[in-house]
Design a protein around this motif. Structure first.
Motif, PDB file in Angstrom:
ATOM      1  N   GLY A 198       0.795  -1.226   0.000  1.00 12.40           N
ATOM      2  CA  GLY A 198       0.000   0.000   0.000  1.00 12.40           C
ATOM      3  C   GLY A 198       0.829   1.277   0.000  1.00 12.40           C
ATOM      4  N   LYS A 199       2.152   1.144  -0.161  1.00  7.87           N
ATOM      5  CA  LYS A 199       3.028   2.322  -0.181  1.00  7.87           C
ATOM      6  C   LYS A 199       3.726   2.411  -1.542  1.00  7.87           C
ATOM      7  N   VAL A 200       3.889   3.651  -2.008  1.00  5.35           N
ATOM      8  CA  VAL A 200       4.561   3.817  -3.303  1.00  5.35           C
ATOM      9  C   VAL A 200       6.060   3.984  -3.067  1.00  5.35           C
ATOM     10  N   ILE A 201       6.845   3.164  -3.780  1.00  2.00           N
ATOM     11  CA  ILE A 201       8.310   3.237  -3.666  1.00  2.00           C
ATOM     12  C   ILE A 201       8.849   3.803  -4.973  1.00  2.00           C
ATOM     13  N   ASP A 258      -2.580   8.367  -1.143  1.00  2.00           N
ATOM     14  CA  ASP A 258      -3.362   9.483  -0.582  1.00  2.00           C
ATOM     15  C   ASP A 258      -2.465  10.553   0.025  1.00  2.00           C
ATOM     16  N   GLU A 259      -1.497  10.084   0.802  1.00  2.00           N
ATOM     17  CA  GLU A 259      -0.581  11.017   1.480  1.00  2.00           C
ATOM     18  C   GLU A 259       0.255  11.794   0.456  1.00  2.00           C
ATOM     19  N   ILE A 260       0.731  11.086  -0.545  1.00  2.00           N
ATOM     20  CA  ILE A 260       1.575  11.723  -1.574  1.00  2.00           C
ATOM     21  C   ILE A 260       0.780  12.813  -2.291  1.00  2.00           C
ATOM     22  N   LEU A 261      -0.487  12.491  -2.606  1.00  2.00           N
ATOM     23  CA  LEU A 261      -1.307  13.456  -3.339  1.00  2.00           C
ATOM     24  C   LEU A 261      -1.675  14.661  -2.477  1.00  2.00           C
ATOM     25  N   LYS A 262      -1.687  14.458  -1.171  1.00  2.00           N
ATOM     26  CA  LYS A 262      -2.050  15.574  -0.275  1.00  2.00           C
ATOM     27  C   LYS A 262      -0.852  16.457   0.088  1.00  2.00           C
ATOM     28  N   ALA A 263       0.368  15.942  -0.130  1.00  2.00           N
ATOM     29  CA  ALA A 263       1.574  16.683   0.278  1.00  2.00           C
ATOM     30  C   ALA A 263       1.649  18.027  -0.446  1.00  2.00           C
ATOM     31  N   ASP A 264       1.954  19.091   0.292  1.00  2.00           N
ATOM     32  CA  ASP A 264       1.966  20.402  -0.382  1.00  2.00           C
ATOM     33  C   ASP A 264       3.357  20.786  -0.905  1.00  2.00           C
ATOM     34  N   ALA A 275       1.151   8.304  -8.187  1.00  2.00           N
ATOM     35  CA  ALA A 275       0.356   8.164  -6.966  1.00  2.00           C
ATOM     36  C   ALA A 275      -1.127   8.032  -7.303  1.00  2.00           C
ATOM     37  N   LYS A 276      -1.570   8.848  -8.249  1.00  2.00           N
ATOM     38  CA  LYS A 276      -2.969   8.839  -8.683  1.00  2.00           C
ATOM     39  C   LYS A 276      -3.329   7.460  -9.262  1.00  2.00           C
TER      40      LYS A 276
END
Lengths: 141, 405
Positions: A64-67, A94-100, A132-133
């Motif tokens: 569930g994590k992107v490497i 989700d976290e990657i897409l939310k990172a600013d 990520a998307k």
């Protein structure tokens, strides 16, 4: 560590440097440590368009994590992509897409880079978000 | 060296500034040169005291502007020793000059004909001919170069056959610094009745150009590379050629008489200057040419050759240094790579240390492909550069290489 914490850590490191020569020296070191992309993915398919030096970026989904792994023929470019990989690799889509990615602004990297290199940085971020998307959609299915 | 470079630098206020906290070292002269106060003042003076449209009004200002503009044309004629003022066409620059040519000669090129260019051309003297060939189903033939960066003259001689309609060649390579033997090339081409177009963007800056001695049919150059303003350039064309070719653009000064059914066109050089010309640019260019004349082209060349020589010698001390372009007859542009180091990395760090060089393909992709490199770092020298600046380049390059290895 969350992405925000990692960003903070990178910021603290950069704040130690007085001038850009030192920041470049650090970027070069980071470039040398970049988790290298597997040779089999170093193909045109994984090339990021919009960069003047060649940059390959590959993303894999594990638990569930992107490497992310990457490579470039220019070492400063490797350092720049390495910053992104350091901050974003190993997190859920989700976290990657939310990172600013505000840390890039604070470091002043974008303003400091030549316009062509700044465009390259934008392309790298876009490509990371695309991966990520894609994995986000895949996970929902 | 008795070249008064310290005095000369005072004429170029832009050089006296800091980049990233260090004194600017400007080594990107092959891309564009800085302008002396004489040029800047001439342009201001024109807009302060003389601005008016040329060749039109009978009023005082218009006459002043017209006279100044035509005097500038005469100064250009003298500078390149053209036979007549009619042969000096003001354009926006080398690129426009060559594009214009490649358009107006279109009816002279037919299916199966050939146009010869060389492997060391700037895109501006390559793409217009390539596109012309594509439009007319003609063949673009490339004269190769050696690893050293010298034109293959044997190939050229054999390639000059009756199917060749034009030969387009650069006087001096912007990447390699190679000085081509243009006079000899023109002689060979003319023996076969083939006209020659010379890209003089670099040639005009680093050699004494005499178009009659070279016997060129066309010679194109830009103002901004010879310490003049941007947006002004010249196409020299032999009068007999320009008289026989059709106009390029229509309107303004290029017409003689316009009727509803037909228009007759003005004589040379106005036939090729449609619309209001860049008068201030022409005057700025004239001021630049006077500036060069006052210093003496021979002395400038000697100074730049000296800088090239010491830069080559000192840079070659860096391990893994490889020069791209090592022609025996070479000037003012030094392209290099360091083994294992990407030119962009080297260029970025040099810039960080205040040294302005060019990195990339230098608008010569075919040439980069020939050498199999992604680009080079290029330091190119101008009349205001100093030996001390060369040392700064070398020190900065050494430091960058140390960091990148």
């Amino acid at each position: 560590m969350t992405i925000a914490e990692k960003e903070q850590e990178i910021l603290e490191t950069f704040s130690m440097f007085e001038d850009w020569m030192d920041k470049y020296a650090y970027l070069i070191e980071l470039g040398k440590e970049l988790p290298l992309i597997d040779q089999q993915y170093k193909t045109n398919q994984y090339l990021i368009s919009g960069c003047q030096s060649r940059v390959w970026l590959y993303a894999d989904l594990m638990d569930g994590k992107v490497i992310f792994t990457a490579d470039s023929d220019a070492v400063i470019t490797k350092g720049i992509v390495s910053l992104l990989v350091k901050a974003l690799s190993g997190h859920a889509p989700d976290e990657i897409l939310k990172a600013d990615l505000g840390f890039l602004e604070v470091i002043g990297l974008k303003e400091h880079l030549s316009p062509t290199r700044a465009n390259g940085l934008t392309s790298m971020i876009k490509q990371i978000q695309l991966y990520a998307k894609a994995y986000q959609i895949k996970m929902k299915q | 060296m008795n070249f008064p470079v310290d005095e000369i630098r005072k004429d170029f206020p832009i050089l006296d500034q800091k980049v990233n906290g260090r004194p600017l070292v400007y080594f990107d002269n092959a891309a564009t040169t800085q302008k002396p106060m004489a040029v800047i003042n001439r342009i201001s003076e024109y807009y302060l005291k003389e601005n008016s449209n040329v060749h039109r009004g009978v009023h005082h200002l218009s006459q002043l502007a017209t006279e100044a503009y035509e005097n500038a044309r005469e100064s250009v004629r003298k500078f390149i020793n053209a036979g007549s003022k009619s042969e000096i066409i003001f354009t926006r620059g080398t690129t426009e000059s060559i594009n214009m040519l490649a358009t107006i000669v279109e009816s002279r090129v037919n299916e199966g004909d050939e146009i010869l260019v060389t492997a060391m051309e700037h895109h501006s003297n390559f793409v217009p001919w390539q596109q012309l060939c594509l439009r007319k189903r003609a063949n673009l033939k490339i004269v190769p170069i050696s690893q050293q960066g010298v034109l293959d003259m044997d190939f050229l001689k054999k390639a000059l056959n009756p199917r060749v309609k034009f030969l387009a060649v650069t006087h001096i390579s912007n990447v390699l610094g190679t000085i081509n033997p243009v006079k000899e090339i023109v002689k060979l081409a003319h023996e076969k009745g083939i006209p020659v177009v010379i890209d003089g963007a670099q040639g005009i800056v680093h050699s004494k150009v005499d178009v009659q001695d070279i016997d060129a049919d066309f010679y194109a150059f830009s103002g901004h590379k010879i310490y003049g303003p941007m947006g002004i350039g010249v196409l020299y064309g032999r009068e007999s050629w320009l008289n026989s070719l059709p106009p390029y653009q229509f309107g303004g000064e290029m017409v003689e008489k316009v009727g509803f059914d037909m228009t007759t066109f003005n004589h040379l050089p106005y036939k090729y200057e449609a619309g209001t010309p860049n008068v201030a640019g022409a005057l700025g260019l004239e001021a630049a040419l006077h500036y060069i004349d006052n210093l003496g082209m021979d002395k400038i060349i000697e100074h730049e050759d000296y800088l090239l020589k010491i830069a080559t010698k000192k840079l070659s001390e860096i391990e893994g240094m490889k020069f791209v372009g090592e022609a025996p007859d070479k000037t003012a542009a030094l392209s290099f790579l360091v083994e294992g180091i990407h030119p962009y990395d080297l260029g970025t760090l040099l810039d960080q240390m205040g040294v302005a060089v060019r990195t990339g393909h230098h608008c010569a992709d075919p040439l980069m492909d020939f050498y199999g490199v992604p680009g080079t770092v290029r330091a190119s020298f101008g009349l205001y550069n100093t030996e001390e600046e060369v040392s700064k380049l070398v020190d900065a390059a050494k430091k960058a290489v140390q960091m990148l290895r």
